[in-house]
Design a protein around this motif. Structure first.
Motif, PDB file in Angstrom:
ATOM      1  N   ARG A 211       0.793  -1.223   0.000  1.00 56.89           N
ATOM      2  CA  ARG A 211       0.000   0.000   0.000  1.00 56.89           C
ATOM      3  C   ARG A 211       0.825   1.273   0.000  1.00 56.89           C
ATOM      4  O   ARG A 211       0.361   2.307  -0.467  1.00 56.89           O
ATOM      5  CB  ARG A 211      -0.939   0.033   1.215  1.00 56.89           C
ATOM      6  CG  ARG A 211      -1.878  -1.139   1.335  1.00 56.89           C
ATOM      7  CD  ARG A 211      -2.825  -1.225   0.165  1.00 56.89           C
ATOM      8  NE  ARG A 211      -3.768  -2.320   0.361  1.00 56.89           N
ATOM      9  CZ  ARG A 211      -4.256  -3.077  -0.596  1.00 56.89           C
ATOM     10  NH1 ARG A 211      -3.887  -2.856  -1.854  1.00 56.89           N
ATOM     11  NH2 ARG A 211      -5.106  -4.044  -0.335  1.00 56.89           N
TER      12      ARG A 211
ATOM     13  N   THR B 126     -12.983   0.858   9.396  1.00 61.90           N
ATOM     14  CA  THR B 126     -11.664   1.325   8.959  1.00 61.90           C
ATOM     15  C   THR B 126     -11.717   1.777   7.502  1.00 61.90           C
ATOM     16  O   THR B 126     -11.207   2.850   7.158  1.00 61.90           O
ATOM     17  CB  THR B 126     -10.623   0.203   9.097  1.00 61.90           C
ATOM     18  OG1 THR B 126     -10.661  -0.290  10.428  1.00 61.90           O
ATOM     19  CG2 THR B 126      -9.230   0.710   8.789  1.00 61.90           C
TER      20      THR B 126
ATOM     21  N   LEU C 222     -11.094   5.520   7.977  1.00 58.73           N
ATOM     22  CA  LEU C 222      -9.640   5.708   8.047  1.00 58.73           C
ATOM     23  C   LEU C 222      -8.980   5.551   6.688  1.00 58.73           C
ATOM     24  O   LEU C 222      -8.532   6.511   6.084  1.00 58.73           O
ATOM     25  CB  LEU C 222      -9.030   4.723   9.051  1.00 58.73           C
ATOM     26  CG  LEU C 222      -9.427   4.971  10.512  1.00 58.73           C
ATOM     27  CD1 LEU C 222      -8.947   3.836  11.408  1.00 58.73           C
ATOM     28  CD2 LEU C 222      -8.854   6.301  10.999  1.00 58.73           C
ATOM     29  N   SER C 223      -8.896   4.307   6.225  1.00 59.95           N
ATOM     30  CA  SER C 223      -8.148   4.072   5.003  1.00 59.95           C
ATOM     31  C   SER C 223      -8.601   2.766   4.393  1.00 59.95           C
ATOM     32  O   SER C 223      -8.523   1.724   5.038  1.00 59.95           O
ATOM     33  CB  SER C 223      -6.648   4.018   5.324  1.00 59.95           C
ATOM     34  OG  SER C 223      -6.018   3.055   4.525  1.00 59.95           O
ATOM     35  N   SER C 224      -9.095   2.820   3.182  1.00 59.74           N
ATOM     36  CA  SER C 224      -9.535   1.574   2.570  1.00 59.74           C
ATOM     37  C   SER C 224      -8.340   0.738   2.149  1.00 59.74           C
ATOM     38  O   SER C 224      -8.435  -0.466   1.983  1.00 59.74           O
ATOM     39  CB  SER C 224     -10.450   1.854   1.376  1.00 59.74           C
ATOM     40  OG  SER C 224      -9.737   2.603   0.422  1.00 59.74           O
ATOM     41  N   ALA C 225      -7.159   1.389   2.017  1.00 62.39           N
ATOM     42  CA  ALA C 225      -5.969   0.640   1.624  1.00 62.39           C
ATOM     43  C   ALA C 225      -5.587  -0.370   2.697  1.00 62.39           C
ATOM     44  O   ALA C 225      -5.082  -1.441   2.399  1.00 62.39           O
ATOM     45  CB  ALA C 225      -4.806   1.597   1.369  1.00 62.39           C
ATOM     46  N   TYR C 226      -5.803  -0.009   3.956  1.00 59.25           N
ATOM     47  CA  TYR C 226      -5.375  -0.884   5.052  1.00 59.25           C
ATOM     48  C   TYR C 226      -6.505  -1.742   5.611  1.00 59.25           C
ATOM     49  O   TYR C 226      -6.382  -2.315   6.678  1.00 59.25           O
ATOM     50  CB  TYR C 226      -4.704  -0.062   6.153  1.00 59.25           C
ATOM     51  CG  TYR C 226      -3.268   0.262   5.799  1.00 59.25           C
ATOM     52  CD1 TYR C 226      -2.271  -0.675   6.041  1.00 59.25           C
ATOM     53  CD2 TYR C 226      -2.924   1.451   5.177  1.00 59.25           C
ATOM     54  CE1 TYR C 226      -0.960  -0.422   5.684  1.00 59.25           C
ATOM     55  CE2 TYR C 226      -1.613   1.718   4.816  1.00 59.25           C
ATOM     56  CZ  TYR C 226      -0.634   0.773   5.071  1.00 59.25           C
ATOM     57  OH  TYR C 226       0.663   1.017   4.729  1.00 59.25           O
TER      58      TYR C 226
END
Lengths: 256, 313, 291
Positions: B128, C254, C258-262
């Protein structure tokens, strides 16, 4: 100065006090037994003294210095070694290696000489090995050093644990039911072994259910019930104590 | 060191020295170099898993962190490769040390899950953090060099990696036969007993965890420079499993087992490509079959077999 | 604001239900055998892929879906018979490697028998979202949640009220004692793998209309189901369900806030936090020192 002095010791598991305001002393050079019904707190007491558990209150002093709450690997440095009720042998190692682990603290453990095989290291290893062999001899396991520990019969495992604990060069040896599961002949041999150990000046603290063994070897006996001290004294002093008889010895005690 | 271990070390030296004369093309050298790198990681991992009994399903994460440290520091910050390698190793050492205490108090399946989680988190971060790592596509890595000397030929790379592996094997054998090695095996056998005999089990486990993680990171750095490229798959769960599989297949608590396991599992996929579409089926089946037939792994299993034949006569 | 939160909760509960089903499979097998089955995710894949291809072959849904579940059940039984039973007594790590070998084998087989592409199934209600308090919910998501609740209820009835279920419970508490009172622990083990296979397949069929399926879909789903089972406490079915929901909801929140990447890292951050603060899981038995 007492060898071991336990004062006002308390250990709770939830609402239940496994050890409750317990005080006693062990004099140097003696064999003291701790008896009591199942659940009296004997093994918990051993775990507290050897540092595997930390008490909620109270003090443990060894040779006059306080060792309360010290981690187990430091308690042994002051001179306390123990065996376990259900054997805790290193089954992934040979018999000899088991005993050599007992001598861990006496060995040369500097990383660089070990990794680079510096000559000084070998002298220490030889000493460690010779001592372990002598101890195996002493507990009656001579010649079995190269066997994998998991190939030994139960009785021999009990002796192996004693040899391993002795390798730590303790001043106080705590034996947790050394005769449990042994036949009468093996128990007699353990009796002799304990007396030999004591004769060399090592103080012995013994938890045992075999009353014949307890009576034979003990200088003093501490009777525990529900984590509290019920009585203490010589065998003939406690055997007629009505509380002791009621709590533990029962008919068995009266007959002897 | 036992007679068997000395003989094994001698045999390993002979094989490593003879290989360059047998390998006749860069492709074969490449596989030999990969075997050496994987074997080095696995010897460290086997100390942790096989000897001390502490499973890790996250070591590929450390491998990849080492590789990415080398890639990023040399590429974007113009660090000398050796400095980048050292920095990567140091960073991984710090990370491993910080996580070791809470994670290594876990046992069995819980430790497996804890280390797996750590590895997966590292792998996701590598995927990421696109600006830093290049994301799923990976990043190129400049060539390796030590004080101006640049290993370019396959033989030079082979010398570096084979040397590293041999030294690792030698150090590991020395460690295992020592009081520290005994303490590690003892805490595998019974943590409480080891503790009551004076072994600080927590610090022993931590030391070994950090050491094996650093070894993985160093190999990751060398791998990145050697292949000139690194992607997040090097840090993926699958790679962690591959490493553990090498250890278990070769033989737990056997230094040479780790080398044999690494060699087999590095070479196998190259050979299995002849099976085309059946490749992973064959691989999975062989893996299961081996573990069922020889649950202790190849080297201990074969040693036992030879011994029993010997005693049988 | 609340509508968005509700939306995240809905998707969290939906995916959480799937994790719960996978986690239940882990728990059931663990209870019967103390084995962590790393091929659990492949049951999910088999359920989804088999359903897709049976439907594509012209079978009606009512026939295709039970057949897909049956296939996974048979694979579960086969796995136990061929790989787990012969390796009784092997170390934890060896057993882990065996199940990993099985998962690689199953993935490879799926790629060969079926293909390497992404597939989906038609959801119920034609995929038209229903509006609830400003948030929307797919009919398929309603089905996922309802089906999971029904399965959980059926499972609890099975463990409480049937002799076989009781035998499985007894075996998980004390295999030796169970053997002594005449329980066929061998059969219990087989049954556990069959149940876990079926649960995984149902999860796979339910999620396919929402999340697609492919030969490798089981890897992440399996790992997240594993962390769900462990967040709740390994071997506790109730814990697996709670763990699944916790992981699913945390993941959705999340991704939303917060962050869809994580998003995919959430399950593992949670499991690390839980393990470090409560080493035996939220609902696991808390032991003192074990001697």
């Amino acid at each position: 100065m007492s060898r071991l002095e336990v004062e006002g010791l308390v250990k709770r598991f939830g609402p239940f006090a496994a050890i409750d305001q317990l005080s006693f002393v062990v004099e140097p050079g003696t064999i003291q037994s701790i008896i009591g019904p199942n659940g009296a707190g004997k093994t918990t007491l051993f775990n507290l003294v050897s540092g595997l558990l930390h008490p909620d209150a109270g003090r443990v002093c060894f040779d006059g210095g306080e060792i309360t709450g010290r981690p187990a690997h430091r308690v042994v440095r002051s001179g306390i070694a123990r065996t376990f009720q259900n054997v805790q042998v290193f089954f992934n190692m040979t018999v000899l290696e088991n005993v050599m682990v007992g001598g861990h603290l006496a060995c040369d453990r500097r990383l660089l000489p070990i990794l680079l095989r510096l000559p000084g290291h070998f002298a220490s290893e030889r000493r460690c090995r010779d001592r372990a062999l002598a101890l195996l001899d002493q507990v009656g396991l001579a010649g079995l050093g190269d066997r994998p520990a998991d190939a030994l019969p139960y009785g021999a495992l009990k002796r192996l644990e004693i040899a391993r604990a002795l390798a730590a060069e303790p001043k106080l040896l705590m034996l947790d039911e050394p005769a449990a599961g042994l036949n009468p002949a093996e128990t007699d041999a353990i009796d002799t072994l304990i007396q030999e150990i004591a004769a060399r000046g090592i103080t012995v603290l013994l938890v045992e259910h075999d009353m014949r063994l307890v009576r034979g070897v003990s200088d003093r006996i501490l009777v525990l019930n529900r984590g509290r001290r019920l009585a203490a004294g010589r065998w003939d002093e406690i055997r007629h104590n009505p509380e002791v008889v009621a709590a533990y010895l029962g008919a068995e005690g009266r007959n002897r | 060191m036992s007679a068997g271990q000395s003989a094994g070390l001698g045999l390993l030296a002979v094989i490593l020295a003879a290989l360059p004369f047998v390998l006749d093309n860069p492709y074969h050298f490449e596989i030999a170099i990969l075997v050496c790198l994987n074997a080095t990681v696995c010897v460290g991992l086997n100390l942790l898993i096989g000897y001390a009994g502490q499973i890790s399903l996250g070591h590929a994460g450390f491998f990849a962190l080492g590789g990415y440290a080398s890639a990023i520091l040399t590429l974007s910050y113009d660090w000398p490769p050796l400095g980048a390698l050292a920095a990567g190793a140091l960073g991984v050492a710090v990370l491993a040390h910080v996580v070791a205490r809470p994670i290594l108090q876990l046992k069995g399946h819980y430790l497996a899950m804890g280390t797996l989680g750590l590895g997966v988190i590292i792998s996701i971060a590598l995927n990421r953090e696109v600006e830093l790592t290049g994301g799923p596509d990976g990043t190129i890595v400049p060539p390796f060099s030590v004080l101006g000397w640049m290993p370019f030929e396959s033989l030079e790379w082979y010398a570096i990696t084979a040397g590293l592996m041999f030294v690792t094997v030698w150090l590991s054998l020395n460690l295992i036969g020592s009081p520290i090695g005994r303490a590690l095996r003892a805490l595998h056998g019974s943590e409480v007993a080891a503790e009551t005999l004076g072994v600080n089990t927590a610090s022993h486990k931590n030391l070994l965890f950090v050491a094996s993680a650093v070894l993985a990171a160093v190999c990751g750095s060398l791998y990145a420079h050697f292949s000139g490229f690194i992607t997040p798959t090097e840090g993926a769960f699958h790679h962690s499993i591959e490493l553990v599989t090498m250890v278990v297949l070769g033989g737990m608590a056997s230094v040479f087992g780790a080398v044999v396991g690494a060699a087999l599992l590095t070479i196998a996929p190259q050979v299995l490509t002849v099976f085309h579409d059946y490749e992973s089926i064959v691989f999975g089946a062989v893996l299961m079959g081996m573990m069922i037939v020889l649950p202790r792994g190849l080297v201990p299993g074969l040693v036992r077999l030879v011994q029993s034949v010997g005693f049988g006569r | 604001m609340t509508a968005a939160l509700l939306q995240y909760l809905i998707s969290g509960v939906t995916i959480g239900a799937i994790y719960a089903l996978v986690g239940l499979g882990f728990s059931i097998i663990y209870n019967a055998s103390k084995v962590i089955n790393f091929a659990q995710g492949e049951f999910v894949m088999i359920g989804g892929m088999a359903a897709v291809f049976l439907v594509a072959d012209g079978l009606p849904m009512v026939a295709a879906l039970p057949l897909a579940v049956l296939l996974a059940v048979l694979v579960g039984i086969g796995l136990e018979r061929v790989a787990i039973a012969p390796a009784r007594g092997a170390s934890v790590v060896t057993l882990i490697i065996i199940t990993i070998g099985a998962s690689i084998l199953l993935r490879g087989t799926a790629q060969l028998v079926w293909d390497r592409n992404f597939h989906t199934l038609p959801g119920i209600g034609g995929g038209m979202p229903i509006e609830v308090l400003g948030a929307t919910i797919l009919p398929q998501a309603v089905l996922v949640i309802c089906a999971t609740m029904a399965i959980v209820a059926a499972l609890f009835w099975f463990f409480k009220a049937t002799r076989t279920g009781q035998a499985m419970l007894a075996t998980s508490y004390d295999p030796t004692a169970a053997l002594l009172v005449g329980i066929d622990t061998r059969r219990v083990l087989t049954l556990a793998f069959a149940l876990a296979g079926g649960l995984g397949a149902i999860a796979g069929i339910l999620i396919t209309p929402i999340g697609m399926t492919y030969a490798g879909v089981g890897v992440m789903l399996g790992l997240k189901g594993f962390s769900a089972a462990m967040v709740g406490g390994l071997g506790s079915p109730m814990g697996a369900i709670a763990g699944g929901l916790v992981v699913g909801i945390a993941e959705a929140l999340t991704a939303g806030y917060l962050s869809s990447a994580y998003k995919d890292a959430v399950a593992f951050v949670i499991i690390l936090l839980v393990l470090v603060t409560r080493p035996s899981g939220l609902f696991g038995r808390r032991d003192g020192i074990s001697l």
